[in-house]
Design a protein around this motif. Structure first.
Motif, PDB file in Angstrom:
ATOM      1  N   SER A 145      -5.328  25.464  13.613  1.00 36.84           N
ATOM      2  CA  SER A 145      -4.237  25.276  14.566  1.00 36.84           C
ATOM      3  C   SER A 145      -3.520  26.594  14.842  1.00 36.84           C
ATOM      4  O   SER A 145      -3.205  26.917  15.989  1.00 36.84           O
ATOM      5  N   ASN A 148      -5.747  28.738  17.020  1.00 39.06           N
ATOM      6  CA  ASN A 148      -5.767  28.248  18.402  1.00 39.06           C
ATOM      7  C   ASN A 148      -4.543  28.693  19.195  1.00 39.06           C
ATOM      8  O   ASN A 148      -4.579  28.742  20.419  1.00 39.06           O
ATOM      9  N   HIS A 149      -3.466  29.007  18.482  1.00 40.74           N
ATOM     10  CA  HIS A 149      -2.239  29.476  19.132  1.00 40.74           C
ATOM     11  C   HIS A 149      -2.079  30.995  19.013  1.00 40.74           C
ATOM     12  O   HIS A 149      -0.987  31.527  19.198  1.00 40.74           O
TER      13      HIS A 149
END
Length: 157
Positions: A145, A148-149
């Motif tokens: 996560s 992904n950012h």
């Protein structure tokens, strides 16, 4: 003889769901698990041994319902259970509620060689808290996560 593993599908009820929906999620998950188990048993040949299940403990973030789900699974599958998966967590409950639920359920379900698995741990700190509460396997989705950012975790070493 070996074993054929099957992971049961689940019907997850979130933190905002009421008692009726949580009870329904246990019933549906048990039915889905039974179907998966029956298909597993029908598809294997005798040389493969028996089917082994990772059972989803449903009922949202309520320990009471997750323990009821474990009892329903034991009544149906007993020695074919090879793992417990905590479904319906990280769905709106607080961190304290999540940790308390995992602690209470882990105290109530058999452990030993049967892993208790928690997915969706949003941070390393929470992963440590879940392990201290009794979880044996933690999903490491938080690094993905972060990536992904466009973020990464770094140490000072």
């Amino acid at each position: 003889k070996g074993a054929v593993a099957a992971v049961a599908l689940s019907d997850e009820a979130g933190a905002e769901q009421g008692d009726h929906r949580r009870q329904q999620s246990i019933k549906r998950s048990t039915e889905l698990t039974d179907r998966v188990f029956q298909q597993c048993m029908e598809s294997k040949d005798d040389s493969e041994g028996t089917c082994s299940l990772v059972v989803s403990l449903e009922g949202g973030p309520s320990a009471k319902y997750k323990i009821a789900a474990a009892q329903a699974a034991f009544n149906s599958f007993d020695s074919n259970i090879s793992g417990w998966y905590f479904g319906g967590l990280c769905t709106g409950e607080t961190l304290g509620q999540r940790i308390a639920c995992v602690r209470e359920v882990c105290a109530a379900v058999p452990s030993g060689t049967i892993p208790r698995i928690v997915f969706s741990s949003p941070s390393p700190e929470e992963a440590v808290m879940l392990i201290c509460a009794g979880a044996d396997v933690i999903d490491g989705g938080w690094p993905i996560s972060l990536a992904n950012h466009g973020k990464a975790m770094l140490t000072s070493e």
